[in-house]
Scaffold this motif. Structure first.
Motif, mmCIF file in Angstrom:
data_model
loop_
_atom_site.group_PDB
_atom_site.id
_atom_site.type_symbol
_atom_site.label_atom_id
_atom_site.label_comp_id
_atom_site.label_asym_id
_atom_site.label_seq_id
_atom_site.Cartn_x
_atom_site.Cartn_y
_atom_site.Cartn_z
ATOM 1 N N UNK A 117 -19.387 38.685 81.018
ATOM 2 C CA UNK A 117 -18.500 38.472 82.156
ATOM 3 C C UNK A 117 -17.066 38.888 81.841
ATOM 4 N N UNK A 118 -16.739 39.045 80.578
ATOM 5 C CA UNK A 118 -15.387 39.430 80.200
ATOM 6 C C UNK A 118 -15.220 40.938 80.069
ATOM 7 N N UNK A 119 -16.242 41.699 80.405
ATOM 8 C CA UNK A 119 -16.164 43.151 80.279
ATOM 9 C C UNK A 119 -15.225 43.736 81.324
ATOM 10 N N UNK A 120 -14.350 44.612 80.894
ATOM 11 C CA UNK A 120 -13.453 45.283 81.823
ATOM 12 C C UNK A 120 -13.940 46.710 82.023
ATOM 13 N N UNK A 121 -13.888 47.173 83.272
ATOM 14 C CA UNK A 121 -14.306 48.527 83.605
ATOM 15 C C UNK A 121 -13.071 49.344 83.949
ATOM 16 N N UNK A 122 -12.922 50.468 83.294
ATOM 17 C CA UNK A 122 -11.798 51.352 83.613
ATOM 18 C C UNK A 122 -12.016 51.964 84.984
ATOM 19 N N UNK A 123 -10.940 52.005 85.790
ATOM 20 C CA UNK A 123 -11.065 52.538 87.137
ATOM 21 C C UNK A 123 -9.697 52.880 87.695
ATOM 22 N N UNK A 129 -10.234 41.464 85.582
ATOM 23 C CA UNK A 129 -11.549 42.001 85.271
ATOM 24 C C UNK A 129 -12.231 42.435 86.554
ATOM 25 N N UNK A 130 -13.001 43.501 86.455
ATOM 26 C CA UNK A 130 -13.811 43.958 87.573
ATOM 27 C C UNK A 130 -15.273 43.865 87.170
ATOM 28 N N UNK A 131 -16.090 43.352 88.081
ATOM 29 C CA UNK A 131 -17.522 43.431 87.806
ATOM 30 C C UNK A 131 -17.965 44.857 88.119
ATOM 31 N N UNK A 132 -19.157 45.191 87.717
ATOM 32 C CA UNK A 132 -19.626 46.570 87.863
ATOM 33 C C UNK A 132 -19.673 47.010 89.325
ATOM 34 N N UNK A 133 -20.095 46.112 90.241
ATOM 35 C CA UNK A 133 -20.150 46.458 91.658
ATOM 36 C C UNK A 133 -18.783 46.751 92.232
ATOM 37 N N UNK A 134 -17.784 45.968 91.837
ATOM 38 C CA UNK A 134 -16.421 46.189 92.317
ATOM 39 C C UNK A 134 -15.875 47.492 91.758
ATOM 40 N N UNK A 135 -16.146 47.753 90.499
ATOM 41 C CA UNK A 135 -15.690 49.005 89.891
ATOM 42 C C UNK A 135 -16.275 50.207 90.635
ATOM 43 N N UNK A 136 -17.538 50.113 91.037
ATOM 44 C CA UNK A 136 -18.159 51.211 91.789
ATOM 45 C C UNK A 136 -17.520 51.372 93.172
ATOM 46 N N UNK A 137 -17.194 50.253 93.836
ATOM 47 C CA UNK A 137 -16.520 50.345 95.135
ATOM 48 C C UNK A 137 -15.147 50.985 94.997
ATOM 49 N N UNK A 138 -14.419 50.634 93.945
ATOM 50 C CA UNK A 138 -13.113 51.252 93.708
ATOM 51 C C UNK A 138 -13.282 52.754 93.551
ATOM 52 N N UNK A 139 -14.252 53.158 92.755
ATOM 53 C CA UNK A 139 -14.503 54.591 92.582
ATOM 54 C C UNK A 139 -14.856 55.256 93.905
ATOM 55 N N UNK A 140 -15.665 54.577 94.711
ATOM 56 C CA UNK A 140 -16.088 55.139 96.002
ATOM 57 C C UNK A 140 -14.905 55.340 96.943
ATOM 58 N N UNK A 195 -27.125 48.229 99.941
ATOM 59 C CA UNK A 195 -27.837 49.335 100.593
ATOM 60 C C UNK A 195 -26.884 50.317 101.272
ATOM 61 N N UNK A 196 -25.630 49.918 101.492
ATOM 62 C CA UNK A 196 -24.673 50.775 102.189
ATOM 63 C C UNK A 196 -23.590 51.322 101.256
ATOM 64 N N UNK A 197 -23.682 51.040 99.982
ATOM 65 C CA UNK A 197 -22.709 51.558 99.014
ATOM 66 C C UNK A 197 -23.009 53.024 98.714
ATOM 67 N N UNK A 198 -21.959 53.754 98.373
ATOM 68 C CA UNK A 198 -22.119 55.158 98.025
ATOM 69 C C UNK A 198 -22.299 56.069 99.222
ATOM 70 N N UNK A 199 -22.101 55.542 100.422
ATOM 71 C CA UNK A 199 -22.297 56.325 101.647
ATOM 72 C C UNK A 199 -21.003 56.479 102.436
ATOM 73 N N UNK A 200 -19.869 56.085 101.848
ATOM 74 C CA UNK A 200 -18.588 56.221 102.531
ATOM 75 C C UNK A 200 -18.238 55.054 103.430
ATOM 76 N N UNK A 247 -6.744 49.939 95.377
ATOM 77 C CA UNK A 247 -7.044 51.303 94.930
ATOM 78 C C UNK A 247 -7.092 52.266 96.103
ATOM 79 N N UNK A 248 -7.653 51.815 97.222
ATOM 80 C CA UNK A 248 -7.709 52.660 98.409
ATOM 81 C C UNK A 248 -6.295 53.019 98.871
#
Length: 144
Positions: free
Chosen positions: A8-14, A24-35, A97-102, A131-132
């Motif tokens: 839970x303490x893992x940080x994702x660069x973004x 800290x960002x969880x993996x799902x949040x990090x992916x949304x930031x990237x998206x 199910x709706x992530x990665x689709x804009x 980030x947006x």
């Protein structure tokens, strides 16, 4: 430290600036930031050729949140606190199910446009919205 605490303490660069010791960002949040920082905003309200229904953005003032609805299903949420006329945006969620689709970028853009029409300033503590805004200067004037 046990395994759960270490994970839970893992940080994702973004693009939101983590890891920088501020959070800290969880993996799902990090992916949304990237998206939201790579796709650019489109109009969520425009009809698409491959969908029978379109996404509607609703402002649920009594719940202090905006929701994206497809048919009768909530597919995304942006939650905020109204602090003296300022919206402090603290959470963004998009159904997996709706992530990665804009959807996230379109939804955030529509919500920020609605907030602009309402005439409220914002404080984006949600890393996805922050980030947006950092990636799209058209919305920088909302942050005061």
């Amino acid at each position: 430290m046990n395994d759960l605490n270490e994970r839970s303490a893992m940080e994702y660069a973004d693009a939101a600036g983590y890891p920088d010791g501020l959070g800290f960002l969880d993996e799902g949040t990090a992916r949304l930031v990237d998206e939201v920082t790579t796709g650019g905003a489109r109009d969520l309200d425009l009809p698409s050729t491959d969908a029978d229904e379109e996404v509607a953005v609703l402002h649920r003032v009594d719940e202090q949140r905006f929701v994206a609805v497809l048919g009768d299903r909530e597919i995304a949420t942006i939650a905020y606190h109204d602090e003296g006329g300022r919206y402090v945006i603290y959470h963004t969620y998009v159904e997996p199910a709706f992530r990665g689709r804009g959807v996230a970028a379109d939804f955030i853009a529509d919500v920020l446009d609605d907030i602009r029409e309402i005439g409220r300033p914002i404080t984006p503590v949600c890393p996805v919205v922050a980030a947006f805004i950092a990636s799209d200067p058209r919305y920088a004037d909302l942050v005061r």
